[in-house]
Design a protein around this motif. Structure first.
Motif, PDB file in Angstrom:
ATOM      1  N   LEU A  12      31.961  14.260   3.680  1.00 30.24           N
ATOM      2  CA  LEU A  12      31.635  12.640   4.880  1.00 30.24           C
ATOM      3  C   LEU A  12      32.997  13.252   4.878  1.00 30.24           C
ATOM      4  CD1 LEU A  12      28.723  11.002   4.143  1.00 30.24           C
ATOM      5  CD2 LEU A  12      28.858  12.895   6.445  1.00 30.24           C
ATOM      6  N   VAL A  17      31.964   7.329   5.447  1.00 33.98           N
ATOM      7  CA  VAL A  17      31.634   7.056   4.107  1.00 33.98           C
ATOM      8  C   VAL A  17      31.530   6.035   4.106  1.00 33.98           C
ATOM      9  CG1 VAL A  17      32.189   6.748   1.264  1.00 33.98           C
ATOM     10  CG2 VAL A  17      32.436   8.864   2.871  1.00 33.98           C
ATOM     11  N   ALA A  22      25.667   1.574   1.240  1.00 31.61           N
ATOM     12  CA  ALA A  22      25.387   2.154   0.469  1.00 31.61           C
ATOM     13  C   ALA A  22      24.806   1.302  -0.992  1.00 31.61           C
ATOM     14  CB  ALA A  22      27.350   2.603  -0.394  1.00 31.61           C
ATOM     15  N   HIS A  81      28.958  12.266  -1.035  1.00 35.86           N
ATOM     16  CA  HIS A  81      29.456  12.187  -0.305  1.00 35.86           C
ATOM     17  C   HIS A  81      28.963  13.573   0.675  1.00 35.86           C
ATOM     18  CE1 HIS A  81      29.478   8.066  -0.337  1.00 35.86           C
ATOM     19  NE2 HIS A  81      30.998   7.956  -1.182  1.00 35.86           N
ATOM     20  N   ARG A 101      22.964  10.314   3.879  1.00 33.99           N
ATOM     21  CA  ARG A 101      24.310   9.693   3.104  1.00 33.99           C
ATOM     22  C   ARG A 101      25.311  10.894   2.686  1.00 33.99           C
ATOM     23  NH1 ARG A 101      21.000   4.689   1.447  1.00 33.99           N
ATOM     24  NH2 ARG A 101      21.232   3.646   3.712  1.00 33.99           N
ATOM     25  N   GLU A 103      24.377  11.268  -1.097  1.00 34.03           N
ATOM     26  CA  GLU A 103      24.431  11.083  -2.252  1.00 34.03           C
ATOM     27  C   GLU A 103      23.671  10.958  -3.119  1.00 34.03           C
ATOM     28  OE1 GLU A 103      24.601   6.371  -1.447  1.00 34.03           O
ATOM     29  OE2 GLU A 103      26.522   5.917  -1.708  1.00 34.03           O
TER      30      GLU A 103
END
Ligand code: ADP
Ligand code: MG
Length: 598
Positions: A12, A17, A22, A81, A101, A103
């Protein structure tokens, strides 16, 4: 979704980000299960298998038949990311995927050993990669049909502080199973299986929602379902099912709201769904609701919660109103007949329920008589002439008439007049009979057969259910209940652990002369049995007695009156109901003579 919708995995851009909410995604094994399930669903899987060992702390493995990850992107997938699902901020407005995301895999890799194996369509071999502490330690190939398998080993092994916060494996497994269940309901067309420590704990057929509910909650629950009309609301559609009023749970855990395939916690919508039941649902009870909401991606912001458990809905109030109304209307309709294909006998999706072994029954000495004497000591209610007839046994009473469909007028052998509250008297009779069973602890024991083979266990004082019933509790309730199974069996409630927080109920306490069929209250009964506290068994017996006893307002024939009075005479504390309220009033002959100045 088709294969062509898959985009390559890319990092990303930094400005993205920054704007993506997050958070620590991985709190417990259930969080891992949720993230891996979302990835599998995003990859268009039609069949997903989740495997847990030791509550997921030793192993969580999720295998899907989705479109896979090309070999050259496999390592990228576990970097922070990096994602194939969004590129620019505007993509969030059109988001159709559960993830966005990039993540999840790196977060998991940070707290566990991670293994990925993935094959795309047309490839015979799957590329594999193994990571330790986030670093690649091994690459390889294995034979695997299209799809992806992610294995997570020794979760939080390197994070003792986190591991210390976790509960016992059984509870962690129950949480994880709950996640699988919620996604299974939100994605009925996907076949989902969950294997806990080698045992198949959940298997959905990958069919319509009705069948999925039958597989998860049992045929009884599926029969009690009413469809939520699929009425479009602006750009949204609503579908799903709600349980009929009588079918309720002590927790809100079974109110599921899914928005665009994502089970979410949304208080406004959950409250609206329950609001549709008002005023019919008893206080402290919650329905089974599966509301599947589909909205335009632009009307939804999923980027507000670290675990994506909460979402912002633009038309939340309007949707809530529609949901409340839809539930209300559904409750007015007749139950939906089960679609063809629902097994006549329940649980065929489950592995061999009949092979579950009963824990070996242990006999225990009953100790409760003294205690009971003190609590419900046999003193009579204050009679109209002020005398307390303490400790007096109640002889046989001759019924004379019923008054106001609530009281039985009766005469004792000595010629005293009694007014007996029919509901409380019956409560007392039932409560005492339950108490007796507890004291005798009629734990079922296998009857030896002449041929030496193990006979089916006799179910003691319980009333065998024609179809065993699956009841699902919260993880905490399940813990509590597990410690009490033997005591419950003594009063005829036979519950067997059935994986996670699910129990199989085979028999219910037999209540002679019950006004209501115990089976219809089985779920409430089991939930009551899982209440915390020391007096749970008394409370359970009391509430069972109260629910089964004849009501005031019910006409009783002379024979019924006589039978009730006979039973009452045999009760240990015939003057008080189990809640401690008076159940009879006596006018002695002397008191009557004085009152009338005879
Ligand atoms: P996100 O889901 O937010 O994109 P993840 O870290 O969960 O981030 O996954 C990273 C990427 O790895 C995904 O964007 C997807 O392309 C790929 N991926 C992960 N799991 C799977 C899977 N089971 N099948 C196919 N692709 C997957
Ligand atoms: Mg993801």
């Amino acid at each position: 979704m088709g294969d062509e919708e898959r985009a390559p995995i890319r990092p990303l851009p930094p400005e993205m980000v920054e704007r993506i909410a997050a958070g620590e995604v991985i709190e417990r094994p259930a969080s891992v299960v949720r993230e891996l399930l979302e990835n599998a669903l995003d990859a268009g899987a039609t069949s997903i298998r989740v495997e847990l060992r030791e509550g997921g702390l030793r192993l969580i493995r999720v295998a899907d038949d989705g479109w896979g990850i090309p070999p050259d992107e496999l390592e990228l997938a576990s970097r922070p990311h990096t994602t194939s699902k969004v590129r620019a901020f505007g993509d969030l407005e059109r988001l159709r995927t559960l993830g966005f995301r990039g993540e999840a895999l790196p977060s998991i890799a940070g707290v566990a050993d991670l293994e990925l194996a993935s094959a795309c369509a047309g490839a015979d071999l799957a590329a594999t990669v193994a990571l330790h502490v986030g670093e690649v330690v091994e690459r390889g190939v294995v034979a695997r049909p299209r799809g992806t398998t992610v294995a997570v080993h020794d979760l939080f092994a390197g994070v003792p502080a986190r591991r210390a916060l976790l509960r016992r494996p059984r509870i962690e497994a129950a949480h994880a199973l709950q996640v699988v269940r919620r996604y299974a309901l939100a994605h009925p067309a996907v076949r989902l299986a969950c294997v806990v420590d080698g045992r198949l704990a959940l298997q959905t057929p990958g069919a319509d929602l009705h069948l999925v509910v039958a597989a998860i909650y049992g045929v009884d629950a599926a029969r009690a379902l009413l469809p939520l009309g699929a009425r479009p609301v602006d750009d949204a559609t609503l579908g799903g099912f709600v349980s009929a009023r009588a079918f309720s749970f002590p927790t809100r855990e079974h109110v599921l709201i899914a928005v665009n395939g994502r089970p979410v916690a949304n208080r406004v919508l959950a409250a609206a769904a329950e609001g549709g039941y008002r005023p019919a649902l008893r206080k402290g009870r919650h329905p089974l609701v599966i509301a599947l909401l589909d909205v335009e991606p632009g009307a939804l912001d999923s980027n507000v919660h670290p675990a994506k458990a909460e979402v912002l809905l633009r038309e939340e109030r309007a949707l809530a109103a529609v949901l409340r109304e839809a539930v209300h209307r559904a409750l007015g309709a007749a139950p939906t007949p089960l679609p063809r294909g629902v097994p006549a006998a329940p649980f065929t999706h489950f592995a061999r329920p009949l092979q579950l072994r009963l824990p070996a029954p242990r006999r225990r000495r009953g100790l409760r008589i003294a205690e009971r004497g003190a609590r419900y000591g046999g003193h009579y209610a204050e009679s109209a002439d002020g005398e307390m007839a303490t400790g007096e046994a109640l002889g046989a009473l001759e019924p004379l008439a019923q008054f106001g469909a609530a009281l039985i007028l009766a005469r004792s052998a000595e010629g005293h007049l009694y007014l007996v509250d029919q509901h409380r008297a019956h409560e007392r009779v039932i409560f005492d009979s339950l108490l007796m069973r507890r004291e005798r602890l009629e734990v079922p024991e296998a009857t030896p057969r002449a041929d030496g083979a193990d006979a089916a266990p006799a179910y003691g004082p319980g009333q065998l259910l024609l179809e065993p019933l699956l009841v699902e509790l919260s993880p905490l309730q399940a813990e509590t209940l597990t410690a009490r199974l033997e005591e419950l069996r003594a009063i005829g409630l036979d519950c067997q652990p059935f994986g996670g927080s699910v129990f199989l109920v085979r028999s219910l306490p037999h209540v002679p002369g019950a006004a209501q069929d115990a089976a219809s209250q089985a779920r409430e009964l089991v939930a009551d049995a899982a209440e915390e506290g020391d007096s749970w068994l008394d409370d359970l017996c009391r509430s069972l007695a109260c629910r089964s006893a004849v009501r005031r307002g019910q006409a009783l024939s002379p024979e019924e009156q006589r039978a009730l009075l006979l039973d009452l005479a045999a009760a240990a504390a015939p003057a008080l109901c189990p809640h401690g309220s008076p159940l009879l009033v006596r006018f002695s002959r002397g008191a009557l003579a004085r009152a009338f100045e005879w």
